[in-house]
Design a protein around this motif. Structure first.
Motif, PDB file in Angstrom:
ATOM      1  N   PHE A 238       0.966  -1.225  -0.075  1.00 43.05           N
ATOM      2  CA  PHE A 238      -0.074   0.101  -0.277  1.00 43.05           C
ATOM      3  C   PHE A 238       1.113   1.107   0.109  1.00 43.05           C
ATOM      4  O   PHE A 238       1.932   1.181   0.662  1.00 43.05           O
ATOM      5  N   PRO A 239       0.530   2.205  -0.868  1.00 42.11           N
ATOM      6  CA  PRO A 239       1.576   3.457  -0.670  1.00 42.11           C
ATOM      7  C   PRO A 239       1.618   3.938   0.691  1.00 42.11           C
ATOM      8  O   PRO A 239       0.885   4.525   1.315  1.00 42.11           O
ATOM      9  N   GLY A 240       3.115   4.480   0.783  1.00 44.42           N
ATOM     10  CA  GLY A 240       3.396   4.820   2.155  1.00 44.42           C
ATOM     11  C   GLY A 240       2.983   6.149   2.300  1.00 44.42           C
ATOM     12  O   GLY A 240       3.016   6.616   3.489  1.00 44.42           O
ATOM     13  N   THR A 241       2.617   6.988   1.463  1.00 43.49           N
ATOM     14  CA  THR A 241       2.269   8.291   1.477  1.00 43.49           C
ATOM     15  C   THR A 241       0.771   8.610   1.464  1.00 43.49           C
ATOM     16  O   THR A 241       0.457   9.845   1.399  1.00 43.49           O
ATOM     17  N   HIS A 242       0.117   7.380   1.309  1.00 48.99           N
ATOM     18  CA  HIS A 242      -1.323   7.642   0.965  1.00 48.99           C
ATOM     19  C   HIS A 242      -1.873   8.201   2.440  1.00 48.99           C
ATOM     20  O   HIS A 242      -1.546   7.780   3.511  1.00 48.99           O
ATOM     21  N   PRO A 243      -2.932   9.091   2.335  1.00 48.76           N
ATOM     22  CA  PRO A 243      -3.623   9.571   3.843  1.00 48.76           C
ATOM     23  C   PRO A 243      -4.146   8.320   4.383  1.00 48.76           C
ATOM     24  O   PRO A 243      -4.115   8.526   5.839  1.00 48.76           O
ATOM     25  N   LEU A 244      -4.624   7.278   3.831  1.00 48.06           N
ATOM     26  CA  LEU A 244      -5.283   6.479   4.626  1.00 48.06           C
ATOM     27  C   LEU A 244      -4.305   5.276   5.426  1.00 48.06           C
ATOM     28  O   LEU A 244      -4.555   4.388   6.140  1.00 48.06           O
ATOM     29  N   TYR A 245      -2.961   5.326   4.810  1.00 50.42           N
ATOM     30  CA  TYR A 245      -1.797   4.489   5.342  1.00 50.42           C
ATOM     31  C   TYR A 245      -1.251   4.982   6.841  1.00 50.42           C
ATOM     32  O   TYR A 245      -1.089   5.826   7.135  1.00 50.42           O
ATOM     33  N   ALA A 246      -1.641   3.895   7.566  1.00 57.65           N
ATOM     34  CA  ALA A 246      -1.135   4.229   9.163  1.00 57.65           C
ATOM     35  C   ALA A 246      -0.095   3.322   9.636  1.00 57.65           C
ATOM     36  O   ALA A 246       0.201   3.420  10.891  1.00 57.65           O
ATOM     37  N   ALA A 338     -10.152  12.649   7.695  1.00 59.40           N
ATOM     38  CA  ALA A 338      -9.683  12.760   9.153  1.00 59.40           C
ATOM     39  C   ALA A 338      -8.334  11.720   9.195  1.00 59.40           C
ATOM     40  O   ALA A 338      -7.667  12.135   9.922  1.00 59.40           O
ATOM     41  N   ALA A 339      -8.209  10.737   8.315  1.00 57.36           N
ATOM     42  CA  ALA A 339      -7.147   9.951   8.346  1.00 57.36           C
ATOM     43  C   ALA A 339      -5.937  10.848   7.801  1.00 57.36           C
ATOM     44  O   ALA A 339      -4.841  10.907   8.213  1.00 57.36           O
ATOM     45  N   ARG A 340      -6.107  11.674   6.787  1.00 57.47           N
ATOM     46  CA  ARG A 340      -5.237  12.550   6.213  1.00 57.47           C
ATOM     47  C   ARG A 340      -4.553  13.407   7.367  1.00 57.47           C
ATOM     48  O   ARG A 340      -3.301  13.511   7.319  1.00 57.47           O
ATOM     49  N   THR A 341      -5.473  14.163   7.987  1.00 57.97           N
ATOM     50  CA  THR A 341      -5.076  15.087   9.277  1.00 57.97           C
ATOM     51  C   THR A 341      -4.238  14.199   9.942  1.00 57.97           C
ATOM     52  O   THR A 341      -3.253  14.474  10.576  1.00 57.97           O
ATOM     53  N   ALA A 342      -4.836  13.215  10.661  1.00 59.35           N
ATOM     54  CA  ALA A 342      -4.172  12.366  11.786  1.00 59.35           C
ATOM     55  C   ALA A 342      -2.778  11.847  11.294  1.00 59.35           C
ATOM     56  O   ALA A 342      -1.859  11.862  12.136  1.00 59.35           O
ATOM     57  N   HIS A 343      -2.582  11.204  10.103  1.00 58.71           N
ATOM     58  CA  HIS A 343      -1.606  10.605   9.647  1.00 58.71           C
ATOM     59  C   HIS A 343      -0.389  11.528   9.344  1.00 58.71           C
ATOM     60  O   HIS A 343       0.684  11.186   9.713  1.00 58.71           O
ATOM     61  N   ALA A 344      -1.068  12.716   8.857  1.00 56.87           N
ATOM     62  CA  ALA A 344       0.019  13.715   8.653  1.00 56.87           C
ATOM     63  C   ALA A 344       0.770  14.306   9.817  1.00 56.87           C
ATOM     64  O   ALA A 344       1.971  14.455   9.861  1.00 56.87           O
ATOM     65  N   HIS A 345      -0.162  14.419  10.909  1.00 56.71           N
ATOM     66  CA  HIS A 345       0.250  14.905  12.045  1.00 56.71           C
ATOM     67  C   HIS A 345       1.583  13.741  12.625  1.00 56.71           C
ATOM     68  O   HIS A 345       2.561  14.090  13.117  1.00 56.71           O
ATOM     69  N   ALA A 346       1.263  12.335  12.674  1.00 54.59           N
ATOM     70  CA  ALA A 346       1.816  11.660  13.209  1.00 54.59           C
ATOM     71  C   ALA A 346       3.325  11.476  12.409  1.00 54.59           C
ATOM     72  O   ALA A 346       4.257  11.068  13.024  1.00 54.59           O
ATOM     73  N   ARG A 347       3.164  11.416  11.226  1.00 51.64           N
ATOM     74  CA  ARG A 347       4.291  11.332  10.270  1.00 51.64           C
ATOM     75  C   ARG A 347       5.325  12.637  10.571  1.00 51.64           C
ATOM     76  O   ARG A 347       6.637  12.506  10.544  1.00 51.64           O
ATOM     77  N   ALA A 348       4.649  13.741  10.694  1.00 48.21           N
ATOM     78  CA  ALA A 348       5.482  14.787  11.179  1.00 48.21           C
ATOM     79  C   ALA A 348       6.319  14.949  12.283  1.00 48.21           C
ATOM     80  O   ALA A 348       7.325  15.102  12.472  1.00 48.21           O
ATOM     81  N   ALA A 349       5.529  14.364  13.473  1.00 42.16           N
ATOM     82  CA  ALA A 349       6.172  14.139  14.552  1.00 42.16           C
ATOM     83  C   ALA A 349       7.258  13.231  14.547  1.00 42.16           C
ATOM     84  O   ALA A 349       8.422  13.333  15.258  1.00 42.16           O
ATOM     85  N   THR A 350       7.149  11.943  13.697  1.00 38.45           N
ATOM     86  CA  THR A 350       8.216  11.190  13.627  1.00 38.45           C
ATOM     87  C   THR A 350       9.416  11.619  13.152  1.00 38.45           C
ATOM     88  O   THR A 350      10.551  11.477  13.367  1.00 38.45           O
ATOM     89  N   ASP A 351       9.354  12.429  12.049  1.00 37.50           N
ATOM     90  CA  ASP A 351      10.320  12.988  11.497  1.00 37.50           C
ATOM     91  C   ASP A 351      11.115  14.298  12.200  1.00 37.50           C
ATOM     92  O   ASP A 351      12.361  14.102  12.128  1.00 37.50           O
TER      93      ASP A 351
END
Length: 548
Positions: A238-246, A338-351
């Motif tokens: 599954f694409p790693g940058t897709h907003p639904l990917y957790a 909703a997933a786009r927002t949540a996962h973008a925040h999680a990825r940003a925090a990891t980076d």
């Protein structure tokens, strides 16, 4: 046609252009027959485990069964680790092994042995040819079995005198691989998933192997379903940058169960029963969770958990049918946003956490992983066998193209170097970066010689922490050990320190020892048109854990 000529004719017809091997006396008829044959190249490895790993990477990169030739029972024993990995990772390959001359097998001569018995537990099938006339049909069967779901390695033992016979054998025509259609029961499964208000999808490696990533994206978007990779996924499913990917499910039943408890329906696709690593009590699936499971292998359906609907068929065409059957679903767009927002925040925090840890040597493991992800050349393939850094790499490596990531769930160490070489040979237009733990790399060192011999431009990144870090972490977790205890038996690789620069020079590779995360990133971004080993000093266990 002579038996040896029939063998070459069959492998050509099956799309083979490279033979991976390490020869001995029983393989001399094959080696002699290959002399002056321009369309079949022989890739020499110095140890059979490396040879089979090369064939594994090559088969994945080309999408065709690879062909391997090993030497008698001893060579098969060395190659078993690679066959076990290929079996667990569902990699199609045909492995031939030379057997002693039949005319004195009854005397138990040197080099003879039960080749079939040795290989049985690590392959889909193993058989020994008894008559030259049977060789062509046995090889045809082996190639067909290697790709039939579940795909995997098939071994054929060939006595030396079979290939030397001056007899005339018939070569059967190649039959096309049967095309499997979509599963039955898609309609009711779609209705069940459409009723969910919190659907989840687990993308298994059968999705990537089946070329079905795009179709799974369509289903996920129709449902607005959060998507997780299976534990320790072997590829991009599954694409790693897709907003639904957790991200990836952790390989423990308790962690999987806790994650899936947030959802009210699940679609599990191409996933081998979750395959937990460390034991935790209880099942992986929450009680009462309705599950739709799809797989090309009927043995996977309800193997470890009950399902509400089991779909057996071609993964790609079944997902296409499922997407069509779902139609528009109320609430799906809102879930996606909703997933786009949540996962973008999680990825940003990891980076942010990773870049904050950038510094000089020894590198923080998360910073080292982030530097690799940030420095990858365009369209690179990552071959990962770095247990400690590899887990962190999965949190920062966001690849979209199928085939861009390779790992093995087989667990047999030493796979990464050979697999990276085979990957580059199979995909010569794509940069290949192998991310290796120092302990893992020590199991497959001989593969570096093949990279140098054939000038295969792979960048081998060795995460050098001088210890079996993952075992120390696991021991601490299981025993609640104190960092101050500081005593671990058999888990340290230094002193003396492993000299990776000397190792690279010994095998004829270029080498760079980096001294910071930024230098690691820039070294990978610059790329190399030659085999290159990058020595990365990584902080050890005590230096990177609380209180250490």
């Amino acid at each position: 046609m002579r038996p040896i000529d029939a063998l070459l004719e069959i492998v050509r017809g099956e799309g083979v252009s490279r033979i991976f091997g390490n020869p001995g006396t029983t393989e001399l008829p094959l080696i002699d027959a290959l002399a002056g044959v321009p369309d079949l190249s022989y890739v020499l490895g110095l140890q059979e485990a490396s040879v089979v790993a090369m064939a594994d990477g090559y088969a994945r990169a080309t999408g065709r069964p690879s062909f391997v030739n090993l030497h008698v029972a001893a060579g098969v024993a060395n190659g078993l680790i690679g066959m076990l990995n290929a079996s667990r990772s569902r990699t199609p390959m045909v492995v031939t092994a030379g057997q002693q001359d039949r005319r004195h097998l009854a005397q138990d001569p040197m080099l003879s042995g039960d080749v079939v018995g040795l290989a049985g537990a690590a392959t889909k099938a193993a058989v020994e040819v008894q008559h030259a006339r049977d060789l062509p049909i046995v090889l045809r069967r082996a190639f067909a079995a290697a790709v039939r779901p579940p795909s995997g390695p098939v071994l054929v033992s060939i006595p030396m005198d079979v290939l030397e016979e001056d007899s005339d054998v018939d070569v059967p025509d190649r039959s096309p691989t049967p095309a499997y259609g979509p599963a039955a029961g898609v309609g009711p499964a779609a209705e069940m998933l459409a009723r969910a208000s919190r659907p989840v999808i687990v993308a298994g490696d059968g999705v990537g192997r089946g070329g079905a990533v795009g179709e799974l994206v369509a289903v996920a978007e129709r449902l607005g379903a959060t998507v997780y990779h299976q534990p320790m996924n072997d590829g991009v499913n599954f694409p790693g940058t897709h907003p639904l990917y957790a991200g990836m499910l952790l390989p423990r039943n308790a962690a999987i169960r806790e994650t899936l408890a947030s959802y009210d329906a699940a679609l599990i696709v191409g996933c081998h029963a979750f395959m937990p690593h460390h034991y935790t009590p209880g099942p992986a699936v929450p009680e009462g969770l309705p599950i739709v499971q799809l797989d090309a292998d009927p043995a996977e359906i309800a193997r470890n958990f009950a399902v509400a609907a089991g779909l057996v068929g071609d993964v790609r065409t079944t997902l296409r049918s499922l997407a069509a059957a779902l139609g528009p679903i109320a609430g799906a767009d809102e879930r996606l946003e909703a997933a786009r927002t949540a996962h973008a925040h999680a990825r940003a925090a990891t980076d942010e956490a990773a870049t904050a840890a950038y510094g000089g040597a020894p590198l923080d493991p998360l910073a080292a992983a982030h530097a690799v992800a940030a420095g990858l050349p365009a369209d690179a393939v990552v071959v990962e066998e770095a247990i400690t850094v590899g887990m962190r790499l999965r949190t920062v490596l966001r690849q979209d193209r199928p085939g861009s990531y390779a790992h093995t769930v087989g667990g047999g160490l030493g796979w990464g170097i050979g697999a990276a070489i085979g990957t580059r040979l199979g995909a010569p237009d794509r940069p290949v970066v192998a991310v290796l733990g120092d302990g893992c790399a020590m199991f497959g060192l001989q593969g570096l010689w093949t990279a140098a011999r054939y000038a295969v431009p792979v960048t081998f990144v060795v995460m050098n922490n001088g210890e079996y870090r993952t075992l120390k972490d696991t021991l601490d977790e299981r025993k609640s050990r104190s960092a101050a205890l500081g005593s671990y038996v058999g888990l340290d690789l230094a002193p003396p320190a492993l000299d990776w620069s000397g190792t690279a020079r010994f095998f004829g590779l270029d080498v760079v020892r980096v001294e910071s995360a930024a230098e690691l990133r820039d070294t990978l971004a610059a790329g190399s048109d030659r085999p290159l080993l990058v020595d990365v000093p990584v902080a050890g266990h005590c230096a990177t854990r609380p209180g250490g």
